[in-house]
Design a protein around this motif. Sequence first.
Motif, PDB file in Angstrom:
ATOM      1  N   VAL A 171       0.838  -1.206   0.000  1.00 51.58           N
ATOM      2  CA  VAL A 171       0.000   0.000   0.000  1.00 51.58           C
ATOM      3  C   VAL A 171       0.872   1.254   0.000  1.00 51.58           C
ATOM      4  O   VAL A 171       0.617   2.204  -0.736  1.00 51.58           O
ATOM      5  N   THR A 172       1.920   1.214   0.821  1.00 45.76           N
ATOM      6  CA  THR A 172       2.863   2.335   0.847  1.00 45.76           C
ATOM      7  C   THR A 172       3.453   2.543  -0.542  1.00 45.76           C
ATOM      8  O   THR A 172       3.559   3.670  -1.031  1.00 45.76           O
ATOM      9  N   LEU A 173       3.781   1.437  -1.199  1.00 47.45           N
ATOM     10  CA  LEU A 173       4.353   1.503  -2.543  1.00 47.45           C
ATOM     11  C   LEU A 173       3.370   2.160  -3.511  1.00 47.45           C
ATOM     12  O   LEU A 173       3.740   3.020  -4.305  1.00 47.45           O
ATOM     13  N   LEU A 174       2.080   1.739  -3.399  1.00 49.87           N
ATOM     14  CA  LEU A 174       1.068   2.299  -4.297  1.00 49.87           C
ATOM     15  C   LEU A 174       0.930   3.797  -4.081  1.00 49.87           C
ATOM     16  O   LEU A 174       0.799   4.565  -5.035  1.00 49.87           O
ATOM     17  N   HIS A 175       0.975   4.196  -2.800  1.00 51.66           N
ATOM     18  CA  HIS A 175       0.910   5.630  -2.513  1.00 51.66           C
ATOM     19  C   HIS A 175       2.107   6.329  -3.123  1.00 51.66           C
ATOM     20  O   HIS A 175       1.985   7.406  -3.712  1.00 51.66           O
ATOM     21  N   ALA A 176       3.282   5.716  -2.990  1.00 52.44           N
ATOM     22  CA  ALA A 176       4.519   6.303  -3.515  1.00 52.44           C
ATOM     23  C   ALA A 176       4.454   6.439  -5.031  1.00 52.44           C
ATOM     24  O   ALA A 176       4.977   7.377  -5.612  1.00 52.44           O
ATOM     25  N   LYS A 177       3.777   5.495  -5.675  1.00 54.85           N
ATOM     26  CA  LYS A 177       3.646   5.547  -7.128  1.00 54.85           C
ATOM     27  C   LYS A 177       2.688   6.649  -7.557  1.00 54.85           C
ATOM     28  O   LYS A 177       2.558   6.943  -8.733  1.00 54.85           O
ATOM     29  N   GLY A 178       1.981   7.206  -6.583  1.00 58.52           N
ATOM     30  CA  GLY A 178       1.128   8.350  -6.882  1.00 58.52           C
ATOM     31  C   GLY A 178      -0.311   8.002  -7.217  1.00 58.52           C
ATOM     32  O   GLY A 178      -1.020   8.806  -7.795  1.00 58.52           O
ATOM     33  N   LEU A 179      -0.732   6.789  -6.875  1.00 55.69           N
ATOM     34  CA  LEU A 179      -2.135   6.426  -7.117  1.00 55.69           C
ATOM     35  C   LEU A 179      -3.043   7.189  -6.158  1.00 55.69           C
ATOM     36  O   LEU A 179      -2.659   7.483  -5.030  1.00 55.69           O
ATOM     37  N   SER A 180      -4.227   7.468  -6.611  1.00 56.63           N
ATOM     38  CA  SER A 180      -5.158   8.179  -5.738  1.00 56.63           C
ATOM     39  C   SER A 180      -5.682   7.226  -4.660  1.00 56.63           C
ATOM     40  O   SER A 180      -5.743   6.012  -4.862  1.00 56.63           O
ATOM     41  N   SER A 181      -6.045   7.803  -3.515  1.00 56.21           N
ATOM     42  CA  SER A 181      -6.503   6.987  -2.386  1.00 56.21           C
ATOM     43  C   SER A 181      -7.709   6.149  -2.780  1.00 56.21           C
ATOM     44  O   SER A 181      -7.850   4.996  -2.373  1.00 56.21           O
ATOM     45  N   GLY A 182      -8.598   6.742  -3.597  1.00 57.81           N
ATOM     46  CA  GLY A 182      -9.806   6.025  -4.011  1.00 57.81           C
ATOM     47  C   GLY A 182      -9.466   4.793  -4.813  1.00 57.81           C
ATOM     48  O   GLY A 182     -10.018   3.711  -4.590  1.00 57.81           O
ATOM     49  N   THR A 183      -8.526   4.920  -5.759  1.00 54.20           N
ATOM     50  CA  THR A 183      -8.128   3.781  -6.582  1.00 54.20           C
ATOM     51  C   THR A 183      -7.516   2.697  -5.704  1.00 54.20           C
ATOM     52  O   THR A 183      -7.807   1.512  -5.869  1.00 54.20           O
ATOM     53  N   ILE A 184      -6.650   3.122  -4.794  1.00 56.33           N
ATOM     54  CA  ILE A 184      -6.006   2.138  -3.923  1.00 56.33           C
ATOM     55  C   ILE A 184      -7.058   1.380  -3.127  1.00 56.33           C
ATOM     56  O   ILE A 184      -7.030   0.154  -3.042  1.00 56.33           O
ATOM     57  N   LEU A 185      -8.034   2.128  -2.598  1.00 53.48           N
ATOM     58  CA  LEU A 185      -9.063   1.503  -1.780  1.00 53.48           C
ATOM     59  C   LEU A 185      -9.868   0.486  -2.591  1.00 53.48           C
ATOM     60  O   LEU A 185     -10.025  -0.665  -2.183  1.00 53.48           O
ATOM     61  N   LEU A 186     -10.336   0.932  -3.764  1.00 57.53           N
ATOM     62  CA  LEU A 186     -11.255   0.074  -4.518  1.00 57.53           C
ATOM     63  C   LEU A 186     -10.536  -1.050  -5.248  1.00 57.53           C
ATOM     64  O   LEU A 186     -10.989  -2.190  -5.265  1.00 57.53           O
ATOM     65  N   ARG A 187      -9.378  -0.729  -5.861  1.00 61.56           N
ATOM     66  CA  ARG A 187      -8.717  -1.710  -6.713  1.00 61.56           C
ATOM     67  C   ARG A 187      -7.806  -2.647  -5.931  1.00 61.56           C
ATOM     68  O   ARG A 187      -7.620  -3.801  -6.281  1.00 61.56           O
ATOM     69  N   HIS A 188      -7.183  -2.141  -4.869  1.00 61.84           N
ATOM     70  CA  HIS A 188      -6.153  -2.936  -4.208  1.00 61.84           C
ATOM     71  C   HIS A 188      -6.511  -3.374  -2.801  1.00 61.84           C
ATOM     72  O   HIS A 188      -6.243  -4.513  -2.420  1.00 61.84           O
ATOM     73  N   LEU A 189      -7.112  -2.467  -2.027  1.00 58.83           N
ATOM     74  CA  LEU A 189      -7.406  -2.825  -0.640  1.00 58.83           C
ATOM     75  C   LEU A 189      -8.635  -3.725  -0.536  1.00 58.83           C
ATOM     76  O   LEU A 189      -8.634  -4.712   0.196  1.00 58.83           O
TER      77      LEU A 189
END
Lengths: 309, 293
Positions: A206-224
């Motif tokens: 998740v930290t990596l995804l944030h570092a890559k600059g993904l939006s919080s919404g995308t991270i939540l829906l697609r990855h978390l």
Amino acid sequence: MILRYTFMRLLMLIPVSFSISVVIFMIVYLLPGDPIDNLLRVGSSAEDRAELVARYGLDRNLIVQYFVWIGNMFRGEFGEAIVLRRPVADLVAQNLPYSLTLGGLAFLFSSTVGMALGTISAVVRHPVLDRFMRGFILLGSTVPGFWLALLLILFFSVNLGWFPVSGAGGWTSLVLPVLTIGFGGVALVARVTRVALLDAQREDFVTLLHAKGLSSGTILLRHLMPHALLPVVTILALRIGWILGGAVTVEFVFGRPGLGSLLIRALGQRDYPVVQACLLMLALAVMLGTLIGDVAQASMDPRIREKKT
Amino acid sequence: MNVSQMAIRSLDAFARMSIGRAFASGIGIVAGGFLILLVLVAIFAPWIAPFDYAAQNLLNANASPGWPHLLGTDEFGRDVLSRVIFGARTSLSVSATAIAISMAAGMTLGAAAGYFGGVFERAVMTVVDLTWSFPDILIALIFVAIIGPGLTSTTFAIAIAYLAQFTRLTRAQIVRLKRETFIEATINLGAKPSHILLRHLMPNAIAPVIVVGMLAIGDGIVLEATLGFFGLGAQPPTPSWGAMMSSGTAQLFLSPWVIIFPGVAVAVTVIAVNLFGDELIRALDIRDRLRGA
């Protein structure tokens, strides 16, 4: 792999359903008195008696009798209801759809609303909201279902007149029963979703995804979400049986037709052919529900597939 | 030292260590205090209840809450408050007896399965897993179908419904403890299995089982009320919270207090049991041990 798991899991159902059916079969024999008297209505003639003895093979030993009985069950010949004086198979066929609709909707309600609430409380993470959620979960898991049902009837049907008090006419009669059964489930699913999401947020990816600059919404829906879904599915798989159990109680309170109300009425009237058929169908439903839940879980998590097979 | 002395000593030690600590927080005091009060009310019901719970007064039927009937009267003019107070007796005694039976049987089965292992363990666990996926109400109904309605069958139905839980938990504790060095040492010193089980394994395994038993009393109260509501539990005129609500449904429009107050009694009791149980888990620091089962 998943097919192999499903097959193994189906095999495991055989001993389980065998034992359950033996217990249900034995009900009539464990009752005080002659089993035939428990199956016959008062005032039956000697011929009726002889016919029943022949049909159930009551002159033969218990093991033969069991196989005769279970054979009848498989063919859908549940016998004749003592009090209602109709074939039990008709009664079951008439009531089963109501229970399935109610159970299915309650399941849908508790999973969708529960996941939404859990996600909100994980994202917002406000202390007041947290406390509210904890109180809600506590209430959901402790308040007896039938009492909640009565309170809802009192408030929404009697005082506000929004929904019918009882019966099964139209969708409005489904609202309160679904809410009642779903309540406990919503609380449970919300809690599990929340914990799972919070745990997943701490993972390195998740930290990596944030570092890559993904939006919080995308991270939540697609990855978390996919990550957090697993424990939710686990708990839902466990809950299927409990939702059916809840349906038994709630049907009775709302005076809805269904296997639960049929069973409880039959228990009160000592109508044993109906009792046996209802218990068998409910047990079957619980087992199949749990099976579906387990398979769904295994299809998502390879670790479970490997452990069981 | 014989078995009963040992049991008393370990229970005593348990009480001194943990019950006290569970009372340390605000929630623990309120919930625990309420439960103690409830038990006292149940025991001294005949002296506390303002009226005879079975005395009918049809002229004063369905009276709303007020004086002298603080919680109103039911369709026979019986005092709701007195019936709720006596209902506490029925609910608590049925649930506590049932859970005690369930705990004793579950601990015996679970300990034996965990200690001896092998075919016996597999047989026990198969049966336990079988009942595990079934909702408690369904198991209870199967049992009521066999022995018929009444308080005795309700008690046994509740005991059977929660048997799997205690068996699983005890077995998990024993299996975990068996691997500990001190047990290995005791075995190597040549101790008898009964000595190891009763003197070393059980005292260490008992805390989580007692806490779960405490929580199960709450579930048992709900199950008792549900069966009573179906008319399969306490038979009239025995007052029980579930049966009161069941007779109240007919007068839902006329006198809602007949169903509201017994329901409040069930809900508050069960919430108190759960809150106090949570405090106990925290005080004893056994959350991990409960999760393992």
